[in-house]
Design a protein around this motif. Sequence first.
Motif, PDB file in Angstrom:
ATOM      1  N   ILE A   1      53.104 -18.636  60.344  1.00  0.00           N
ATOM      2  CA  ILE A   1      54.500 -18.831  59.564  1.00  0.00           C
ATOM      3  C   ILE A   1      53.874 -17.409  57.769  1.00  0.00           C
ATOM      4  CG2 ILE A   1      54.611 -20.487  57.847  1.00  0.00           C
ATOM      5  CD1 ILE A   1      57.081 -19.830  57.766  1.00  0.00           C
ATOM      6  N   THR A   2      54.226 -16.228  57.772  1.00  0.00           N
ATOM      7  CA  THR A   2      53.541 -15.318  56.696  1.00  0.00           C
ATOM      8  C   THR A   2      54.758 -15.319  55.783  1.00  0.00           C
ATOM      9  OG1 THR A   2      51.952 -14.584  58.225  1.00  0.00           O
ATOM     10  CG2 THR A   2      53.552 -13.111  56.330  1.00  0.00           C
ATOM     11  N   TYR A   3      54.306 -15.307  54.723  1.00  0.00           N
ATOM     12  CA  TYR A   3      55.607 -14.726  53.139  1.00  0.00           C
ATOM     13  C   TYR A   3      55.262 -13.958  52.417  1.00  0.00           C
ATOM     14  CZ  TYR A   3      56.783 -20.217  53.837  1.00  0.00           C
ATOM     15  OH  TYR A   3      57.471 -21.411  54.684  1.00  0.00           O
ATOM     16  N   ASN A   4      55.673 -12.993  53.153  1.00  0.00           N
ATOM     17  CA  ASN A   4      55.124 -11.808  52.109  1.00  0.00           C
ATOM     18  C   ASN A   4      56.686 -11.895  50.707  1.00  0.00           C
ATOM     19  OD1 ASN A   4      55.741  -8.901  50.696  1.00  0.00           O
ATOM     20  ND2 ASN A   4      56.088  -8.200  52.689  1.00  0.00           N
ATOM     21  N   LEU A   5      55.592 -12.211  49.258  1.00  0.00           N
ATOM     22  CA  LEU A   5      56.819 -12.171  48.801  1.00  0.00           C
ATOM     23  C   LEU A   5      57.144 -11.098  47.844  1.00  0.00           C
ATOM     24  CD1 LEU A   5      53.880 -14.967  46.441  1.00  0.00           C
ATOM     25  CD2 LEU A   5      55.562 -14.976  48.245  1.00  0.00           C
ATOM     26  N   ASP A   6      57.341 -10.087  48.476  1.00  0.00           N
ATOM     27  CA  ASP A   6      58.302  -8.653  48.311  1.00  0.00           C
ATOM     28  C   ASP A   6      59.167  -8.994  48.460  1.00  0.00           C
ATOM     29  OD1 ASP A   6      55.722  -7.408  46.684  1.00  0.00           O
ATOM     30  OD2 ASP A   6      55.152  -6.201  48.317  1.00  0.00           O
TER      31      ASP A   6
ATOM     32  N   VAL B   1      42.346 -24.148  51.912  1.00  0.00           N
ATOM     33  CA  VAL B   1      43.040 -23.658  50.723  1.00  0.00           C
ATOM     34  C   VAL B   1      42.601 -22.651  50.665  1.00  0.00           C
ATOM     35  CG1 VAL B   1      44.307 -23.607  48.770  1.00  0.00           C
ATOM     36  CG2 VAL B   1      44.704 -25.254  50.751  1.00  0.00           C
ATOM     37  N   LEU B   2      42.756 -21.388  50.948  1.00  0.00           N
ATOM     38  CA  LEU B   2      42.088 -19.948  50.321  1.00  0.00           C
ATOM     39  C   LEU B   2      42.707 -19.212  49.572  1.00  0.00           C
ATOM     40  CD1 LEU B   2      39.856 -19.266  53.918  1.00  0.00           C
ATOM     41  CD2 LEU B   2      39.436 -20.402  51.808  1.00  0.00           C
ATOM     42  N   ILE B   3      42.157 -18.569  49.054  1.00  0.00           N
ATOM     43  CA  ILE B   3      43.215 -17.220  47.734  1.00  0.00           C
ATOM     44  C   ILE B   3      41.674 -16.027  47.811  1.00  0.00           C
ATOM     45  CG2 ILE B   3      42.020 -18.066  45.247  1.00  0.00           C
ATOM     46  CD1 ILE B   3      44.093 -17.084  44.562  1.00  0.00           C
TER      47      ILE B   3
ATOM     48  N   ASN C   1      49.726 -17.135  54.368  1.00  0.00           N
ATOM     49  CA  ASN C   1      49.843 -17.604  55.184  1.00  0.00           C
ATOM     50  C   ASN C   1      49.425 -18.364  55.745  1.00  0.00           C
ATOM     51  OD1 ASN C   1      50.093 -14.635  56.027  1.00  0.00           O
ATOM     52  ND2 ASN C   1      48.073 -14.057  55.525  1.00  0.00           N
ATOM     53  N   VAL C   2      50.126 -19.005  56.305  1.00  0.00           N
ATOM     54  CA  VAL C   2      49.909 -20.769  56.654  1.00  0.00           C
ATOM     55  C   VAL C   2      49.703 -20.945  58.186  1.00  0.00           C
ATOM     56  CG1 VAL C   2      51.127 -22.972  57.219  1.00  0.00           C
ATOM     57  CG2 VAL C   2      51.550 -21.304  55.186  1.00  0.00           C
ATOM     58  N   TYR C   3      48.127 -21.415  58.524  1.00  0.00           N
ATOM     59  CA  TYR C   3      47.832 -21.189  59.881  1.00  0.00           C
ATOM     60  C   TYR C   3      47.834 -23.097  60.533  1.00  0.00           C
ATOM     61  CZ  TYR C   3      45.400 -16.766  58.613  1.00  0.00           C
ATOM     62  OH  TYR C   3      45.894 -15.250  58.215  1.00  0.00           O
ATOM     63  N   ASP C   4      48.439 -23.422  61.496  1.00  0.00           N
ATOM     64  CA  ASP C   4      49.077 -24.322  61.972  1.00  0.00           C
ATOM     65  C   ASP C   4      48.187 -24.882  62.784  1.00  0.00           C
ATOM     66  OD1 ASP C   4      49.847 -26.886  61.887  1.00  0.00           O
ATOM     67  OD2 ASP C   4      51.702 -26.840  62.740  1.00  0.00           O
ATOM     68  N   GLY C   5      47.469 -26.187  63.294  1.00  0.00           N
ATOM     69  CA  GLY C   5      46.726 -26.399  63.561  1.00  0.00           C
ATOM     70  C   GLY C   5      44.897 -27.038  63.987  1.00  0.00           C
ATOM     71  N   GLN C   6      43.808 -26.986  64.717  1.00  0.00           N
ATOM     72  CA  GLN C   6      42.708 -27.507  64.185  1.00  0.00           C
ATOM     73  C   GLN C   6      41.971 -26.595  64.381  1.00  0.00           C
ATOM     74  OE1 GLN C   6      39.903 -29.921  65.707  1.00  0.00           O
ATOM     75  NE2 GLN C   6      41.209 -31.650  64.606  1.00  0.00           N
TER      76      GLN C   6
ATOM     77  N   VAL D   1      44.958 -24.421  57.227  1.00  0.00           N
ATOM     78  CA  VAL D   1      45.042 -23.220  56.554  1.00  0.00           C
ATOM     79  C   VAL D   1      45.945 -22.599  56.091  1.00  0.00           C
ATOM     80  CG1 VAL D   1      42.860 -21.488  56.455  1.00  0.00           C
ATOM     81  CG2 VAL D   1      42.727 -22.563  58.103  1.00  0.00           C
ATOM     82  N   ILE D   2      45.989 -22.754  54.748  1.00  0.00           N
ATOM     83  CA  ILE D   2      46.069 -21.890  53.583  1.00  0.00           C
ATOM     84  C   ILE D   2      45.752 -20.468  53.412  1.00  0.00           C
ATOM     85  CG2 ILE D   2      48.499 -22.399  51.989  1.00  0.00           C
ATOM     86  CD1 ILE D   2      48.225 -25.158  52.524  1.00  0.00           C
ATOM     87  N   SER D   3      46.514 -19.404  53.486  1.00  0.00           N
ATOM     88  CA  SER D   3      45.404 -18.530  52.455  1.00  0.00           C
ATOM     89  C   SER D   3      46.519 -17.687  51.588  1.00  0.00           C
ATOM     90  CB  SER D   3      45.412 -17.153  54.143  1.00  0.00           C
ATOM     91  OG  SER D   3      44.609 -16.186  53.385  1.00  0.00           O
ATOM     92  N   PHE D   4      46.116 -17.366  50.458  1.00  0.00           N
ATOM     93  CA  PHE D   4      47.158 -16.961  49.544  1.00  0.00           C
ATOM     94  C   PHE D   4      45.680 -15.570  48.962  1.00  0.00           C
ATOM     95  CE2 PHE D   4      48.303 -21.329  48.495  1.00  0.00           C
ATOM     96  CZ  PHE D   4      49.270 -21.493  48.175  1.00  0.00           C
TER      97      PHE D   4
END
Length: 418
Positions: free
Chosen positions: A298-303, A350-352, A375-380, A391-394
């Motif tokens: 899932i992707t969150y576009n903050l705009d 968790v990354l930025i 961006n949220v990545y499920d799984g291993q 993984v959670i990527s900002f």
Amino acid sequence: MTPINMNRTIALLATLLLLATNSQAISIKTDRTWYLAGEQMTVSLAADDALIAYVELCDTQQLAAGAVVSLHDGKCMATIELPATLHSGYYLLTAYTRHDRQVAQQLVAVVNVFTKSANDDIHWQPVTHPDSLSRPQATGNADLAPRNGQKAADRRETEGHFILARIHNSSGGHTYQAGQIRPMLSIVGPKIQHFEGAMLNDSTALFCVYAIHGQQPLVLSATTDGGTSLPIQLLSPFATLLPQSLPHLRFHYQRAEVEARSLAMQRHQQVLVSAETTHQATDSLTYDPRLFGTEPTITYNLDEYRQFLTVREVLTEYVTSVEKHKIHGVTRLSVLRDQSGSDTQRHTLVLIDGVPVNDTEQLLRYDARRLHYINVYDGQYTFGHGVYDGVISFVTRSGRLTNYPTEHNTQYVVYQFP
């Protein structure tokens, strides 16, 4: 001949014999017989059984310039921009590989026509014959024996480039062993390029970095299994083989040739400045949300959402696939197993801008208006020796950690990859 001079002569002959032996495995050749400070040096390299070579230029005090280059079929061309601040005199040019500790060396004459220095070791001798070219001549004995041995890892760089880092493995009165330390290296940018290193011993980490080229900003960090941050520092890729002494440079020069070279060098410097300015003005980093070829869960576009002031507010208001919890009193973020609200807590990366986040509270206080995507990545996922469940990527709008404070014990550097 006095015993002292005889010993020096024997030592010099032994050194030259050693260099000649090493040169059978690696060889270097420069494009000119002498250089002006500020010019570009091109070095031809040939090395057996190696994919990456290191070229460095140094005097008896310090490393003056260097390059890391990839070899193809055992050959390559290395380009070194000579600093305009170099003093006049001889320098030692060294090329080496980490495989079998191959080393080749030769003297290089450098002339600075604009700046005089206390370190200058040159005698200017004009040439009156119109057909004569400027040429250097060495006077005095040179002891090219290095002060220190090779410091680089004695391993062959095959499918990537090796980067070494030093870790201070003590914190809070506790000393950590290699198996308890997780070293990490991340390329700063809008796409994930994250590498986990291997501990060679209790204080030295080795990273094998692949598919990274050119000058890139990177962040080094190291944590223990319990989440404690440890100080980490990049080790220079160069062995810095400083010679004991260098010969005096007697420079036979033609004024017309030196002036022509000087004008060409100044034009070259202007081109470099112009290119750097243009690069900074047009630098557009490629945004690639894929991780190992897969799109985010899932992707969150903050705009597309109302602008909140902090990341904490963003996560509270509309990011439903990430949960916040505490482990031993330390705030952590985790990816939910699904979006139905599972409370399962897992070890999530968790990354930025591609850089791992250890201080979650600092991230939660960050200005959310500088973020573009979450961006949220499920799984291993496996990075080096680390395995993560999610993984959670900002991703910031600049892709360069704009106004994001450097975390404690981490190191931010700009590195030249081969």
